[in-house]
Structure formats: C-alpha cells, structure tokens
Design a protein around this motif. Structure first.
Motif: not given
Length: 225
Positions: A100-124
């Motif tokens: 119910x509150x705003x959220x975000x993701x902060x990661x040490x992964x590269x932009x390409x890797x995190x984009x692909x990862x979230x897409x693969x598991x259906x969280x994008x």
C-alpha cells in the motif's frame, strides 16, 4: 498510518532467486581459468556487490589477470542460465500487488541484467520504471549512495524507508543510509539457519518468507475490498 513511506527491495536473492545461479556460474567460469573457489567464498565476499567490484577483488586476492572477454562470456553464460532456471521468490508477486506504500528496486546488477530478470519472472509490469542500479551513483553498496539516491528520487526520507536485503553488503548499505533494514533469508542461497550477522551488518529483523510480510507489517498492505 504506516511507519514507512517507501519500501526498497534489493533484486537478486530477494525478488528473484538468482544468487545461487550467479554463484555457480562464476565458480564454473573461474575454474576454466584455473582458479578454484567455492560457493561459501562467493557468498562471503561477492554477494550483493557489483561486477566491477567482484572482478577487482579477484585480481587483488588471487593475482588473476582476467582476459578481456571474461566479463562478456560470464554475463552471456549467466543470462542463458537465467532463461531456463530463474524463478521469482515465492509470495513476492502477492506482496508487490498488495503493498500500500510506494516501492522501488535498488540493485548492484547491471541495467540489462535487472531488466531481463524482472521480465523473465513476470515482475516488470509491477515494478515499472522504479529501478535504480549502482551505475547511477559514484559508490555502490556497501556505501549508502544507491539507497539514498533511490529514496530521494522516490520522495521519501531515509528514516521512513524500509529496505529488504539479503546480503551483508546490502545490509551495511541500508544501515549506513539510516533506514530500517530487514534481512530476507528465504532465498535458496541462505535459509533460517544462516549465521548471525557481524557487528555493523545486523538488520532490525529477519524475514524468512514473504508470506509473513503483511503479518509483520499489516499497515503496509491494502485492505481487502
């Protein structure tokens, strides 16, 4: 009212069960160059750190001059493994849907890797463009820069921000940022029997499963219609 205005999730080992895959692939790629390290070593020294930091540590600790194409080969091998093996952490989809509150993701992964990862598991679609990577700041974790940058961009004060992390590196970063920090130990690379954290990396509490998220903090969840 909730005591938090923002929740920051790490990605690898928190939203996606990727750390065991990453560690296994790194061990295998280094073995091809004659360097033998084990998974516990990777967990202690590399978990939660950016790729450049990992590579610099290998050069410094083992005197291994990595070939110019090592990074590319490792990343491609890892992303190929993600295609067939990567899974979302159980109950994460429900948490991101009901929060119910705003959220975000902060990661040490590269932009390409995190984009692909979230897409693969259906969280994008749930996360959208609320992704912050270590490429956006001068210092990655364990420095607080990335979490402070994310909170500033999201319009939240550090004191009213909750961080969900799995690595000691990430815990140190969240604590240094003056945020409340929970350690998620439900990934396949950790578990409830994970040893107690050292001084300077002790979270405010542990989270063994995202099924418990709204039991621990009911004010963070939307009320059922």
């Amino acid at each position: 009212m909730s005591e938090f205005d923002l929740v920051i999730f790490d990605c690898d080992g928190v939203l996606i069960d990727s750390e065991i895959i990453s560690a296994r692939m790194l061990v295998a790629e280094l073995a091809r160059l004659g360097l033998t390290i084990d998974l516990p070593y990777v967990e202690r020294h590399f978990l939660g750190r950016s790729y450049p930091v990992v590579m610099e540590t290998i050069r410094r600790e083992f005197g291994l001059d990595l070939p110019p194409d090592f990074e590319t080969q490792y990343r491609e091998a890892l992303l190929a493994a993600f295609q067939s093996e990567l899974k979302v952490v159980p109950h994460v989809h429900d948490v991101l849907t009901r929060i119910a509150v705003p959220f975000c993701v902060a990661t040490s992964s590269s932009p390409r890797r995190v984009e692909m990862s979230l897409k693969l598991v259906g969280l994008s679609d749930l996360v959208g463009d609320r992704v912050f990577t270590s490429t956006m700041v001068a210092r990655g974790k364990p420095a607080p820069d990335l979490f402070l940058h994310a909170a500033e961009r999201m319009g939240a004060a550090p004191a009213r921000t909750l961080v969900i992390e799995d690595s000691l590196t990430g815990l140190r970063a969240g604590l240094a940022a003056g945020m409340t920090v929970w350690r998620f130990v439900g990934g396949s690379h950790l578990g409830p029997q994970t040893p107690e954290e050292p001084e300077g990396a002790r979270p405010h509490r542990r989270l063994a499963s995202f099924a418990e998220f709204f039991q621990i903090a009911p004010d963070l969840g939307r009320q059922a219609a």
